[in-house]
Design a protein around this motif. Structure first.
Motif, PDB file in Angstrom:
ATOM      1  N   PHE D  19       0.847  -1.188   0.000  1.00  0.00           N
ATOM      2  CA  PHE D  19       0.000   0.000   0.000  1.00  0.00           C
ATOM      3  C   PHE D  19       0.881   1.236   0.000  1.00  0.00           C
ATOM      4  CE2 PHE D  19      -2.684  -3.093   2.465  1.00  0.00           C
ATOM      5  CZ  PHE D  19      -3.585  -3.333   1.438  1.00  0.00           C
ATOM      6  N   THR D  20       0.423   2.243  -0.683  1.00  0.00           N
ATOM      7  CA  THR D  20       1.199   3.491  -0.715  1.00  0.00           C
ATOM      8  C   THR D  20       0.290   4.707  -0.744  1.00  0.00           C
ATOM      9  OG1 THR D  20       2.756   4.840  -1.957  1.00  0.00           O
ATOM     10  CG2 THR D  20       1.413   3.318  -3.238  1.00  0.00           C
ATOM     11  N   PRO D  21       0.626   5.683   0.068  1.00  0.00           N
ATOM     12  CA  PRO D  21      -0.136   6.940   0.025  1.00  0.00           C
ATOM     13  C   PRO D  21       0.341   7.867  -1.092  1.00  0.00           C
ATOM     14  CG  PRO D  21       1.488   7.029   1.774  1.00  0.00           C
ATOM     15  CD  PRO D  21       1.601   5.655   1.166  1.00  0.00           C
ATOM     16  N   THR D  22       1.420   7.475  -1.752  1.00  0.00           N
ATOM     17  CA  THR D  22       1.962   8.305  -2.847  1.00  0.00           C
ATOM     18  C   THR D  22       2.139   7.415  -4.072  1.00  0.00           C
ATOM     19  OG1 THR D  22       4.227   7.814  -2.147  1.00  0.00           O
ATOM     20  CG2 THR D  22       3.226   9.799  -1.240  1.00  0.00           C
ATOM     21  N   PRO D  23       1.028   7.031  -4.670  1.00  0.00           N
ATOM     22  CA  PRO D  23       1.091   6.001  -5.731  1.00  0.00           C
ATOM     23  C   PRO D  23       1.954   6.385  -6.932  1.00  0.00           C
ATOM     24  CG  PRO D  23      -1.109   6.960  -5.578  1.00  0.00           C
ATOM     25  CD  PRO D  23      -0.357   7.436  -4.382  1.00  0.00           C
ATOM     26  N   ASP D  24       1.931   7.626  -7.341  1.00  0.00           N
ATOM     27  CA  ASP D  24       2.711   8.003  -8.526  1.00  0.00           C
ATOM     28  C   ASP D  24       4.200   7.895  -8.247  1.00  0.00           C
ATOM     29  OD1 ASP D  24       0.358   8.466  -9.806  1.00  0.00           O
ATOM     30  OD2 ASP D  24       0.445  10.654  -9.616  1.00  0.00           O
ATOM     31  N   GLU D  25       4.615   8.409  -7.088  1.00  0.00           N
ATOM     32  CA  GLU D  25       6.030   8.365  -6.746  1.00  0.00           C
ATOM     33  C   GLU D  25       6.477   6.925  -6.498  1.00  0.00           C
ATOM     34  OE1 GLU D  25       3.756  10.308  -5.500  1.00  0.00           O
ATOM     35  OE2 GLU D  25       4.422  12.393  -5.691  1.00  0.00           O
ATOM     36  N   SER D  26       5.624   6.132  -5.868  1.00  0.00           N
ATOM     37  CA  SER D  26       5.989   4.732  -5.625  1.00  0.00           C
ATOM     38  C   SER D  26       6.104   3.977  -6.947  1.00  0.00           C
ATOM     39  CB  SER D  26       4.950   4.060  -4.721  1.00  0.00           C
ATOM     40  OG  SER D  26       4.987   4.626  -3.420  1.00  0.00           O
ATOM     41  N   LEU D  27       5.190   4.259  -7.864  1.00  0.00           N
ATOM     42  CA  LEU D  27       5.247   3.597  -9.159  1.00  0.00           C
ATOM     43  C   LEU D  27       6.544   3.949  -9.880  1.00  0.00           C
ATOM     44  CD1 LEU D  27       3.962   1.891 -11.371  1.00  0.00           C
ATOM     45  CD2 LEU D  27       2.745   3.940 -12.143  1.00  0.00           C
ATOM     46  N   GLU D  28       6.912   5.199  -9.805  1.00  0.00           N
ATOM     47  CA  GLU D  28       8.172   5.619 -10.424  1.00  0.00           C
ATOM     48  C   GLU D  28       9.349   4.879  -9.785  1.00  0.00           C
ATOM     49  OE1 GLU D  28       8.758   7.516 -12.929  1.00  0.00           O
ATOM     50  OE2 GLU D  28      10.866   8.059 -12.749  1.00  0.00           O
ATOM     51  N   PHE D  29       9.312   4.719  -8.483  1.00  0.00           N
ATOM     52  CA  PHE D  29      10.375   3.978  -7.794  1.00  0.00           C
ATOM     53  C   PHE D  29      10.458   2.538  -8.301  1.00  0.00           C
ATOM     54  CE2 PHE D  29      11.499   0.949  -4.440  1.00  0.00           C
ATOM     55  CZ  PHE D  29      12.752   1.384  -4.081  1.00  0.00           C
ATOM     56  N   PHE D  30       9.331   1.861  -8.373  1.00  0.00           N
ATOM     57  CA  PHE D  30       9.362   0.450  -8.774  1.00  0.00           C
ATOM     58  C   PHE D  30       9.732   0.255 -10.243  1.00  0.00           C
ATOM     59  CE2 PHE D  30       7.154  -0.117  -4.752  1.00  0.00           C
ATOM     60  CZ  PHE D  30       7.751  -1.280  -4.291  1.00  0.00           C
ATOM     61  N   THR D  31       9.390   1.220 -11.064  1.00  0.00           N
ATOM     62  CA  THR D  31       9.697   1.057 -12.486  1.00  0.00           C
ATOM     63  C   THR D  31      11.070   1.626 -12.865  1.00  0.00           C
ATOM     64  OG1 THR D  31       8.447   3.076 -12.979  1.00  0.00           O
ATOM     65  CG2 THR D  31       7.287   0.976 -13.209  1.00  0.00           C
ATOM     66  N   ALA D  32      11.376   2.812 -12.367  1.00  0.00           N
ATOM     67  CA  ALA D  32      12.644   3.447 -12.782  1.00  0.00           C
ATOM     68  C   ALA D  32      13.823   2.964 -11.946  1.00  0.00           C
ATOM     69  CB  ALA D  32      12.530   4.966 -12.698  1.00  0.00           C
ATOM     70  N   ILE D  33      13.612   2.777 -10.643  1.00  0.00           N
ATOM     71  CA  ILE D  33      14.732   2.413  -9.774  1.00  0.00           C
ATOM     72  C   ILE D  33      14.874   0.889  -9.692  1.00  0.00           C
ATOM     73  CG2 ILE D  33      15.742   2.663  -7.459  1.00  0.00           C
ATOM     74  CD1 ILE D  33      15.388   5.328  -8.873  1.00  0.00           C
ATOM     75  N   LEU D  34      13.783   0.195  -9.417  1.00  0.00           N
ATOM     76  CA  LEU D  34      13.894  -1.273  -9.316  1.00  0.00           C
ATOM     77  C   LEU D  34      13.817  -1.953 -10.677  1.00  0.00           C
ATOM     78  CD1 LEU D  34      12.012  -2.293  -6.045  1.00  0.00           C
ATOM     79  CD2 LEU D  34      14.340  -1.440  -6.387  1.00  0.00           C
ATOM     80  N   ALA D  35      13.409  -1.217 -11.698  1.00  0.00           N
ATOM     81  CA  ALA D  35      13.392  -1.730 -13.072  1.00  0.00           C
ATOM     82  C   ALA D  35      12.291  -2.738 -13.342  1.00  0.00           C
ATOM     83  CB  ALA D  35      14.761  -2.303 -13.461  1.00  0.00           C
ATOM     84  N   MET D  36      11.181  -2.628 -12.623  1.00  0.00           N
ATOM     85  CA  MET D  36      10.028  -3.481 -12.945  1.00  0.00           C
ATOM     86  C   MET D  36       9.216  -2.865 -14.073  1.00  0.00           C
ATOM     87  SD  MET D  36       8.715  -4.761  -9.220  1.00  0.00           S
ATOM     88  CE  MET D  36       9.901  -5.395  -8.016  1.00  0.00           C
ATOM     89  N   ASP D  37       8.377  -3.698 -14.679  1.00  0.00           N
ATOM     90  CA  ASP D  37       7.496  -3.207 -15.738  1.00  0.00           C
ATOM     91  C   ASP D  37       6.033  -3.358 -15.322  1.00  0.00           C
ATOM     92  OD1 ASP D  37       9.146  -2.356 -18.065  1.00  0.00           O
ATOM     93  OD2 ASP D  37       9.971  -4.373 -17.798  1.00  0.00           O
ATOM     94  N   ARG D  38       5.232  -2.437 -15.767  1.00  0.00           N
ATOM     95  CA  ARG D  38       3.783  -2.510 -15.510  1.00  0.00           C
ATOM     96  C   ARG D  38       3.178  -3.616 -16.334  1.00  0.00           C
ATOM     97  NH1 ARG D  38       0.991   3.317 -14.961  1.00  0.00           N
ATOM     98  NH2 ARG D  38      -0.834   1.973 -14.959  1.00  0.00           N
TER      99      ARG D  38
END
Lengths: 321, 321, 321, 321
Positions: D19-38
């Motif tokens: 769960f995240t209260p900052t979904p846009d920033e968390s999504l950016e973290f998981f995709t740009a930093i951890l390199a996951m894909d949607r």
């Protein structure tokens, strides 16, 4: 000291002498953990060679009543550079004296830095020749790759403590033609530390403020490994061998060096360092100055600097350290 | 050419121009795979910056009818060094001409090496200033760490092809004051390849024999990564992106460089390289000469050199390559 | 053989016996290069332990007239699993026999695979206890980190040669409950090689076609290192010590293993391998089948497989290999 | 809890909801930093896939009023294993309920652990199929290697906080058949933390004591990288992107994991971890118990555990944390 100049009269740090009150244990550290080989002995000193040092020795380990740093040898860029340097030093009232008493080194001009560390400038050197059992497979390497412990490749830099940074920085810049690359500023005093280069490495000689006001002490001597992985492995090796790990592995913000600090059994702080592909190629680098606020952020990845890093030096002094 | 001397009049290789018949694909390679950033455009040229280059640009990528190397810029150690070099070149009948037409570079003195590669010598340079979105977290770094592809840190060296090695080696040694560090001997002819350094890196400029007898061609341009792991990762990235991997990752016996050779989409061979902590600190290094027998052993760990490494150069020439 | 099933009756490969005609040199290889320690001796056999093996020994090195592989021990997942396996083998006409004659191992049920390799199934095992001088700093590790040579952590897999792949693959799948994870298809015949797992590693036992039609031979035994850097360093160590490097370091396309293949002095091929974070977590993995066309692309980064990889096995056979 | 047993009814951790209260920033973290894909979206949830996950998704990121952990999915070893587990849970009074509502997952049996974390057990799963632009060069890999940020390969483990460790450890051991591998003992109370494995990894699920006495909270979720170098690089990437680095990179004494802890923008602690070649191959591993004295030594190489590691959990609770 903000404008950097470099004469290139000196080529690089050649070797350094360390004093140890526990010579057997220190020797074991340098040979088994750092992977150096013994290449000579004179009196109370054992000479040690890192596997890719082109000169006769890298460290002179001398049994003594306490720890600390002895003579640091700096190799000149050529015979004329050396005589030019000597002229410059004598002209600026910093005269030294010639000696010719060291293993593998020709005539050396000895000067003390303002804080009292002894520096030997030399040109003539004996090229290291590996004995048969240490002959490398590749002829462009000094000795064979040891494959043990930390496998340090070469001496990297010497970091002195000095009671008063400014005159020592001036000695390096004006006396020896070194170039300031980074420094730590204090709020209203002289720098807390200065990093100088003689070469294309980003630093070769460093002064940190000695909070005890003592003279001639050592903060640490550093050896370069080929990879950061070598340093991670060195941490395992130090752990298994009971070597005190002071801090790291981590990455400095200043100079961005990947580091591991340990204390060799005699008490001297030893750094294992790796700079990646970072070099000081610019001949006109404007020195980077770090403010106290920037320093407060800790190391590159946020590690807070541990207290002993600011208090431990060798030889120890009796001020409640 | 067996005795090495170095004037230190030049500091380092500054940048290099590459020609490409496929500018869009080449640009994608340099930005997405090598992780450079665009820093300018002029006519058919795009200027690219590697993340820790202190100067304005690292590679000038120019759309052209075919591949190959354009101007290579070498930065002088100082303004006097530059004028001294020019005097020396003019005195030895190798006069060039001054131009002042390049992005981020002041006046440059252009000379051709004997094989016809254009060299630009300069002192004045524009320091790279990162735009806000590329500002690094650590102020002693040029731009932020990209975290993509091969993350090459800086330009490392240029390896030219030359129909006749000897005069070009002489040009580097006598004209530019470079120091020969390693070479490949042939049985009874001139060297098959020569490695020269301007800096404390073990080489900056290389000539390999051009078997086609052509002039002005390129063997490869190399970029340095911080670690060997970066190079292993780059191989994965090239594999995924359809970039032709010619050979590697492996370790050269000569110079001991850990390498990966790929062909950028325009056809130019690009090396990613890592030297570990190996540096050329000795100012009086006796050049290492490799015999044909030693070369026959292949690379350091036994990999045989693949045929295209001896035949592919850019631009391609029509001799059945 | 295309549908994978796994019984999990076996937990992992426990140890392997290697024959060597040069026992002293082979022992030096396993102790100095691979960093194993001697943990016992019986008759012509020396028992060797890799630093994080929880069992008594990893390799049994036996002096013999020629090279090759002896008994491979596979540890059961529990005592009931072992008896269930024995029932299954006896029910399918592949009966073996119980022995209780090995150092550190309780009763073992010996069966031959169809090609004639001897397999020992066991449950009872003696947990390795490090002697004082090898006691690790961290109690969750079997022995102290050696800090020498290749520092192999544990046995990884055994790759047999077999004259006829299909029945041996059937034996692993149906007899031992192993799961096929990858295989090389031939145009119209049986697979050229099959990779099976007992564990969450992507493979533990492999069969490659023996082109000579011989039986019971070995392709290689593999040991895992913690990092790819360990493998790069191992290549340096092998180079310095005159160990024949057959191929690598490089990355397999099949199973994506980062590898180095060397021949120990007795002639047996030894692989050092690293899988990164790749595991076989899926219990229902559909085996990946590589076509001859895909294989023709070489290893992951394009290295062509060298001829000896297809011809050298141990013991050697006299068919012009 | 001192005797370890394992049923192998569960194969591995499949995915986890954050769960995240900052979904846009968390999504950016998981995709740009951890390199996951949607790979999907449903309501307030975005589904993310790590590049070598064989299943449809790795993380379900759900916008919420605060941070924390949602459902953790555990994949069964087979359909019979799943029904056996359900029978076992229902027989021991820990009945849950079947749902069939998740992307890429068939019917799941939901149970709460005693502390209130929701666990979903399932067998049927949708195999991930890469879209054309993410198709890997090697067919034995789920998606192409991203070559960006931290390049995390797969989910590694989930570390819950629990007000009372013992019943949750009992749930894992007796209810789910997990095996205890390491634990931290307290002087006279229940363990302060317990590490359990479902697989051949040394741990998959962990409970740490929640000093606040709250329920259902998260300590961290961990993702595995192939190398330690990937983690060092990730630290650079996090530094450049303003991601809070809590501690590391360093090596745990417990489980010997090389780690980096960061807080994703929503506040959840994320670990990047690498285990080298360390696996839990022993089916009868006696759990390692660390005493408070041993813990006081800090991490493997001496780093003291920072205070927030003991106080920060998600969602945050109002007890002066």
């Amino acid at each position: 000291m903000t404008e950097s100049t470099r004469s290139r009269a000196l080529a690089h740090v050649g070797s350094v002498e360390l004093f140890t009150p526990t010579p057997d244990e220190s020797l074991e550290f340098f040979t088994a953990i750092l992977a150096m080989d013994r290449v000579g002995q004179r009196g109370d000193s054992v000479f040690l060679h890192a596997w890719d040092d082109y000169e006769r020795f890298t460290v002179k380990l001398t049994a003594a009543a306490t720890s600390g740093v002895g003579r640091t040898y700096l190799r000149a860029a050529g015979p004329d550079s050396l005589s030019g340097l000597v002229d410059r030093l004598e002209a600026t009232g910093r005269a030294g004296r010639w000696v010719d008493d060291e293993l593998g080194i020709g005539a050396a001009y000895l000067v003390d830095d303002p804080d009292g560390h002894e520096i030997g400038l030399y040109w003539e050197t004996e090229r290291y020749v590996a004995p048969p059992e240490l002959r490398p497979a590749l002829k462009n390497q000094a000795a064979r790759f040891p494959g043990r412990g930390a496998n340090v490749r070469r001496l990297d830099h010497v970091n002195y403590l000095a009671a008063d940074i400014a005159p020592n920085a001036g000695f390096l810049a004006d006396g020896l033609g070194a170039m300031l690359t980074e420094q730590i500023a204090t709020v209203d005093g002289p720098p807390a530390a200065v990093w100088f280069t003689l070469s294309d490495k980003t630093y070769d000689l460093v002064y940190s403020a000695d909070w005890t006001g003592s003279h001639g002490r050592l903060h640490h001597v550093a050896f370069a490994t080929d990879t950061r992985e070598d340093i991670l492995r060195a941490a395992d090796v130090c752990l298994e061998n009971g070597i005190h790990i002071e801090t790291g592995p981590h990455k400095h913000a200043i100079q961005q060096t990947f580091f591991l600090y340990v204390w060799e059994p005699g008490g001297n702080r030893i750094e294992l360092c790796n700079a990646g592909a970072r070099l000081m190629l610019a001949p006109d680098w404007p020195a980077v100055t770090w403010t106290p606020e920037e320093r407060a952020k800790g190391q590159a990845w946020g590690l807070q600097t541990i207290p002993t890093f600011h208090t431990h030096g060798t030889p120890p002094v009796d001020v409640g350290e």
